[in-house]
Design an enzyme around this catalytic site. Sequence first.
Site, PDB file in Angstrom:
ATOM      1  N   SER A 171      27.599   2.425 -23.202  1.00  0.00           N
ATOM      2  CA  SER A 171      27.475   0.804 -23.625  1.00  0.00           C
ATOM      3  C   SER A 171      28.873   0.111 -23.414  1.00  0.00           C
ATOM      4  CB  SER A 171      26.715   0.524 -24.624  1.00  0.00           C
ATOM      5  OG  SER A 171      25.436   0.872 -24.508  1.00  0.00           O
ATOM      6  N   LEU A 172      28.908  -1.212 -22.922  1.00  0.00           N
ATOM      7  CA  LEU A 172      30.131  -1.832 -23.049  1.00  0.00           C
ATOM      8  C   LEU A 172      30.331  -2.506 -24.487  1.00  0.00           C
ATOM      9  CD1 LEU A 172      30.080  -4.089 -19.743  1.00  0.00           C
ATOM     10  CD2 LEU A 172      31.486  -2.005 -20.464  1.00  0.00           C
ATOM     11  N   LYS A 194      30.063 -12.335 -20.901  1.00  0.00           N
ATOM     12  CA  LYS A 194      29.190 -11.290 -21.026  1.00  0.00           C
ATOM     13  C   LYS A 194      28.201 -11.735 -19.843  1.00  0.00           C
ATOM     14  CE  LYS A 194      25.629  -8.994 -23.815  1.00  0.00           C
ATOM     15  NZ  LYS A 194      25.561  -7.659 -23.087  1.00  0.00           N
ATOM     16  N   ARG A 244      21.578   2.558 -15.547  1.00  0.00           N
ATOM     17  CA  ARG A 244      22.127   3.282 -16.330  1.00  0.00           C
ATOM     18  C   ARG A 244      20.999   4.085 -17.045  1.00  0.00           C
ATOM     19  NH1 ARG A 244      22.489   2.787 -21.928  1.00  0.00           N
ATOM     20  NH2 ARG A 244      24.256   3.360 -22.815  1.00  0.00           N
TER      21      ARG A 244
END
Length: 189
Positions: free
Chosen positions: A9-10, A44, A65
């Site tokens: 995850s970022l 974001k 993902r």
Amino acid sequence: VEHDYPMGSLDNIDINKPNELETYAKRIEDVAAGRTYTFHVTPKIDGSSIALTYENGVLVRAVTRGNGLVGQDITAKVHHFKNVPTRLPDNMTITVRGEAVMHRDDFAEYLTIAELDGVQNPRNIGNGIIVRKDCCGAGLITFYAFNALLPDFRYTKVMEMYSILNRIGFVTPPSVVCNDLLDVQAEIR
């Protein structure tokens, strides 16, 4: 499909939480251990993270993902997304990661076509389109690249990596380089 490289995850900062930005900056300062550094600030983009794999410049695989180790193969669908080249100008082998989103104007178009009432969230509709078995609505999804994984290549600055992505045909999110925390706070405001 198993990811070639795990897809974490970022990190992001919630500016509405007290001291979160300062805590993040302190972590960076500790990791930098006296070396100079800059902050890379970008809005974001909240959609679905996708990994695109190119071999010899040709798109061979697109994977959501998923859980970070295994995701859903959406290769056939991603050919319809905006900002996804199917062939790169260089015959490179590369994995490009990014965020697939549905913009509000595309969302409005989809609602008109699909004749849906009461649906208020482009993120949920966009993510639903991304994992559908057919390609219906895939042309309304836009991809923004934010990371490049090249064998035997390490970039030292995010803007250097963004430059590579732009050069080979990807659109990256808008971003600003800030020299210190005050610049970051000004950019956020």
